[in-house]
Design a protein around this motif. Structure first.
Motif, PDB file in Angstrom:
ATOM      1  N   PHE A   1       0.825  -1.198   0.000  1.00 54.45           N
ATOM      2  CA  PHE A   1       0.000   0.000   0.000  1.00 54.45           C
ATOM      3  C   PHE A   1       0.864   1.255   0.000  1.00 54.45           C
ATOM      4  N   ASP A   2       0.373   2.282  -0.655  1.00 54.98           N
ATOM      5  CA  ASP A   2       1.129   3.528  -0.757  1.00 54.98           C
ATOM      6  C   ASP A   2       1.334   4.200   0.596  1.00 54.98           C
ATOM      7  N   ILE A   3       0.513   3.872   1.596  1.00 59.09           N
ATOM      8  CA  ILE A   3       0.686   4.487   2.912  1.00 59.09           C
ATOM      9  C   ILE A   3       1.885   3.898   3.644  1.00 59.09           C
ATOM     10  N   GLY A   4       2.479   2.825   3.110  1.00 55.04           N
ATOM     11  CA  GLY A   4       3.718   2.328   3.671  1.00 55.04           C
ATOM     12  C   GLY A   4       3.660   0.972   4.320  1.00 55.04           C
ATOM     13  N   CYS A   5       2.524   0.275   4.254  1.00 57.46           N
ATOM     14  CA  CYS A   5       2.443  -1.040   4.886  1.00 57.46           C
ATOM     15  C   CYS A   5       2.284  -2.124   3.830  1.00 57.46           C
ATOM     16  N   GLU A   6       2.612  -3.342   4.222  1.00 60.14           N
ATOM     17  CA  GLU A   6       2.492  -4.494   3.349  1.00 60.14           C
ATOM     18  C   GLU A   6       1.630  -5.555   4.022  1.00 60.14           C
ATOM     19  N   GLN A   7       0.781  -6.184   3.235  1.00 59.56           N
ATOM     20  CA  GLN A   7      -0.056  -7.266   3.749  1.00 59.56           C
ATOM     21  C   GLN A   7       0.344  -8.559   3.039  1.00 59.56           C
ATOM     22  N   HIS A   8       0.807  -9.540   3.812  1.00 61.18           N
ATOM     23  CA  HIS A   8       1.276 -10.808   3.263  1.00 61.18           C
ATOM     24  C   HIS A   8       0.192 -11.864   3.414  1.00 61.18           C
ATOM     25  N   GLY A   9       0.169 -12.777   2.475  1.00 55.89           N
ATOM     26  CA  GLY A   9      -0.803 -13.855   2.527  1.00 55.89           C
ATOM     27  C   GLY A   9      -0.695 -14.729   1.298  1.00 55.89           C
ATOM     28  N   GLU A  10      -1.810 -15.376   0.944  1.00 56.05           N
ATOM     29  CA  GLU A  10      -1.812 -16.222  -0.238  1.00 56.05           C
ATOM     30  C   GLU A  10      -3.219 -16.307  -0.821  1.00 56.05           C
ATOM     31  N   TYR A  11      -3.267 -16.579  -2.123  1.00 51.47           N
ATOM     32  CA  TYR A  11      -4.524 -16.794  -2.830  1.00 51.47           C
ATOM     33  C   TYR A  11      -4.759 -18.292  -2.983  1.00 51.47           C
ATOM     34  N   ARG A  12      -5.976 -18.696  -2.637  1.00 52.68           N
ATOM     35  CA  ARG A  12      -6.374 -20.089  -2.802  1.00 52.68           C
ATOM     36  C   ARG A  12      -7.542 -20.148  -3.760  1.00 52.68           C
ATOM     37  N   LEU A  13      -7.460 -21.049  -4.724  1.00 53.51           N
ATOM     38  CA  LEU A  13      -8.519 -21.183  -5.722  1.00 53.51           C
ATOM     39  C   LEU A  13      -9.625 -22.062  -5.161  1.00 53.51           C
ATOM     40  N   THR A  14     -10.838 -21.550  -5.197  1.00 55.25           N
ATOM     41  CA  THR A  14     -12.014 -22.301  -4.734  1.00 55.25           C
ATOM     42  C   THR A  14     -13.002 -22.434  -5.873  1.00 55.25           C
ATOM     43  N   ASP A  15     -13.710 -23.559  -5.893  1.00 57.43           N
ATOM     44  CA  ASP A  15     -14.709 -23.828  -6.932  1.00 57.43           C
ATOM     45  C   ASP A  15     -16.085 -23.418  -6.437  1.00 57.43           C
ATOM     46  N   VAL A  16     -16.786 -22.666  -7.260  1.00 57.09           N
ATOM     47  CA  VAL A  16     -18.148 -22.262  -6.949  1.00 57.09           C
ATOM     48  C   VAL A  16     -19.082 -22.966  -7.930  1.00 57.09           C
ATOM     49  N   GLU A  17     -20.023 -23.717  -7.393  1.00 59.53           N
ATOM     50  CA  GLU A  17     -20.926 -24.488  -8.237  1.00 59.53           C
ATOM     51  C   GLU A  17     -22.187 -23.689  -8.534  1.00 59.53           C
ATOM     52  N   ARG A  18     -22.602 -23.801  -9.791  1.00 60.49           N
ATOM     53  CA  ARG A  18     -23.873 -23.204 -10.203  1.00 60.49           C
ATOM     54  C   ARG A  18     -24.678 -24.267 -10.942  1.00 60.49           C
ATOM     55  N   GLY A  19     -25.802 -24.678 -10.362  1.00 62.21           N
ATOM     56  CA  GLY A  19     -26.594 -25.749 -10.952  1.00 62.21           C
ATOM     57  C   GLY A  19     -27.785 -25.232 -11.736  1.00 62.21           C
ATOM     58  N   GLU A  20     -28.062 -25.874 -12.857  1.00 59.53           N
ATOM     59  CA  GLU A  20     -29.223 -25.539 -13.671  1.00 59.53           C
ATOM     60  C   GLU A  20     -29.989 -26.833 -13.940  1.00 59.53           C
ATOM     61  N   GLU A  21     -31.180 -26.912 -13.406  1.00 56.10           N
ATOM     62  CA  GLU A  21     -31.966 -28.136 -13.555  1.00 56.10           C
ATOM     63  C   GLU A  21     -32.720 -28.137 -14.875  1.00 56.10           C
ATOM     64  N   GLU A  22     -32.648 -29.277 -15.554  1.00 57.49           N
ATOM     65  CA  GLU A  22     -33.416 -29.474 -16.778  1.00 57.49           C
ATOM     66  C   GLU A  22     -34.423 -30.601 -16.553  1.00 57.49           C
ATOM     67  N   GLU A  23     -35.080 -31.024 -17.612  1.00 56.87           N
ATOM     68  CA  GLU A  23     -36.144 -32.004 -17.450  1.00 56.87           C
ATOM     69  C   GLU A  23     -35.625 -33.328 -16.884  1.00 56.87           C
ATOM     70  N   GLU A  24     -34.537 -33.859 -17.424  1.00 54.28           N
ATOM     71  CA  GLU A  24     -34.072 -35.168 -16.998  1.00 54.28           C
ATOM     72  C   GLU A  24     -32.683 -35.152 -16.380  1.00 54.28           C
ATOM     73  N   GLU A  25     -31.960 -34.028 -16.450  1.00 52.36           N
ATOM     74  CA  GLU A  25     -30.610 -34.023 -15.920  1.00 52.36           C
ATOM     75  C   GLU A  25     -30.289 -32.655 -15.347  1.00 52.36           C
ATOM     76  N   GLU A  26     -29.269 -32.627 -14.572  1.00 54.81           N
ATOM     77  CA  GLU A  26     -28.824 -31.387 -13.948  1.00 54.81           C
ATOM     78  C   GLU A  26     -27.422 -31.057 -14.461  1.00 54.81           C
ATOM     79  N   VAL A  27     -27.271 -29.861 -14.965  1.00 60.49           N
ATOM     80  CA  VAL A  27     -25.991 -29.419 -15.495  1.00 60.49           C
ATOM     81  C   VAL A  27     -25.331 -28.521 -14.461  1.00 60.49           C
ATOM     82  N   THR A  28     -24.149 -28.881 -14.045  1.00 67.01           N
ATOM     83  CA  THR A  28     -23.427 -28.125 -13.034  1.00 67.01           C
ATOM     84  C   THR A  28     -22.221 -27.450 -13.665  1.00 67.01           C
ATOM     85  N   LEU A  29     -22.127 -26.149 -13.495  1.00 69.49           N
ATOM     86  CA  LEU A  29     -21.016 -25.376 -14.024  1.00 69.49           C
ATOM     87  C   LEU A  29     -20.093 -24.994 -12.872  1.00 69.49           C
TER      88      LEU A  29
END
Length: 298
Positions: free
Chosen positions: A176-204
Motif C-alpha cells: 500500500f502507498d501508505i507504507g504497509c504491506e499485507q502478506h498472505g496467499e490466494y487459494r482457488l475455490t470452486d463455486v458451483e452453479r446448478g441448472e436443472e433441466e427435465e431429466e438431468e442437472e448441469v453443473t457449471l
C-alpha cells in the motif's frame, strides 16, 4: 480484450492476380514497384519480387482494414502496422503473417498491451494497461494468458505474486502507498452453479481466487519528539518570563503541563489496545480491515 487476427482478414494469394499496373522483369513477372487491384476488392501498392509481394508495401482490405509494412514472399514479415476494422491497431514485428516478436496493440476500448508476442498471441514479458481503471499488469504471459510472476499495479496499492490462467495463486503480498504491506496467499475455490433441466442437472464450475491474509508489516514512520523538560541554561528561562512579577507562574504552568501529559498518557493506552484489536480482526476479515488497522496505527 481479444486480439483480432489477420487470419480473419485473408489477403489474396499469389494466383489471384487481378489487375496490375507496374514494373515487371524479363520473365513478365511482377517485379519492382507496382499497384494491384485484386478480384476480392482489396488493393496493394508496393514492392514485388518475382510475382510476389516482397519489401515495403500497403495492403488495403475492402473491409476498411489495412497493413503498412514489410512483406516477404506474400506474407507479412518484419516490421509493420495493422489497423483493424474496429479501429484497434498493432504496431510491431511480424513473422510468417503473424504477430511475432515485440509489439504494441492498442484496443478499441483504449486498453494497450506492450511486450512480446509469439505466433499471434501475447507470450513472454509484457505490460497490459486497463484504461477504465488505470491499473496495469506487468509480468509474464503464456499463450495469451497472464501466467507466472507478475505485479498488478492499482492507483493506491499493488499486488505482487504468481498468476495462473489470469488468476492470482499462491503466496503474495499487497503493498500500500501508505507504507504497509499485507502478506498472505490466494487459494482457488470452486463455486458451483446448478441448472436443472427435465431429466438431468448441469453443473457449471467457476474457479474463484480467495485471499487469505497471514501477516502485516508494521509501519515504520519517523516522527520528531520534543524533550519533556528544557535543560536550564544559566537563568535563560527566567529572562524569557512574561514579567518581573510573574515569578510563580512558570511553576504553575509546569505543573499543568505535567498533569496534561499524565492525562494524555492515560488516553494513549486504550488506543493501543484498540490498535491491537483492530490488527487481530483484520487478520481474520481480510485486506480492507487490515488496511484500516494500518491507518489507525499510523
Amino acid at each position: 480484450m481479444s486480439d483480432l487476427g489477420s487470419e480473419e482478414l485473408e489477403e489474396e494469394g499469389e494466383n489471384d492476380l487481378g489487375e496490375y499496373d507496374g514494373e515487371r522483369n524479363e520473365a513478365g513477372e511482377r517485379h519492382g514497384h507496382g499497384k494491384a487491384r485484386l478480384p476480392n476488392g482489396d488493393t496493394y501498392e508496393g514492392s514485388y519480387q518475382h510475382g510476389k509481394r516482397h519489401g515495403q508495401g500497403i495492403y488495403k482490405f475492402k473491409s476498411g482494414a489495412r497493413y503498412i509494412g514489410e512483406y516477404v514472399k506474400n506474407k507479412k514479415h518484419g516490421h509493420g502496422t495493422f489497423i483493424y476494422p474496429d479501429g484497434s491497431r498493432y504496431e510491431g514485428e511480424w513473422a510468417d503473417d503473424r504477430r511475432h516478436g515485440y509489439g504494441v496493440y492498442c484496443y478499441v476500448n483504449n486498453d494497450t498491451y506492450t511486450g512480446e508476442w509469439f505466433a499471434h498471441q501475447r507470450h513472454g514479458q509484457g505490460t497490459y494497461f486497463y484504461a477504465e481503471t488505470g491499473s496495469k499488469y506487468v509480468g509474464t504471459w503464456v499463450n495469451g494468458q497472464q501466467e507466472g510472476m507478475a505485479e498488478l499495479i492499482h492507483l493506491n496499492h499493488r499486488y505482487q505474486g504468481k498468476f495462473l490462467n489470469k488468476n492470482p495463486v499462491g503466496p503474495g503480498k499487497y503493498v500500500f502507498d501508505i507504507g504497509c504491506e499485507q502478506h498472505g496467499e490466494y487459494r482457488l475455490t470452486d463455486v458451483e452453479r446448478g441448472e436443472e433441466e427435465e431429466e438431468e442437472e448441469v453443473t457449471l464450475m467457476t474457479v474463484v481466487p480467495k485471499w487469505k491474509a497471514t501477516s502485516i508489516t508494521e509501519l515504520a514512520l519517523w516522527t520528531p519528539t520534543l524533550p519533556e523538560e528544557q535543560p536550564p541554561a544559566d537563568g535563560t528561562i527566567q529572562e524569557e518570563a512574561p514579567g518581573p512579577e510573574g515569578g510563580g507562574e512558570p511553576a504553575e504552568d509546569d505543573q499543568a503541563l505535567a498533569d496534561l501529559s499524565e492525562g494524555e498518557a492515560d488516553l494513549t493506552r486504550p488506543g493501543e489496545d484498540d490498535e491491537d484489536a483492530t490488527r487481530e480482526e483484520g487478520r481474520e476479515d481480510g485486506q480492507e480491515e487490515l488496511r484500516y488497522g494500518a491507518i489507525d496505527q499510523e
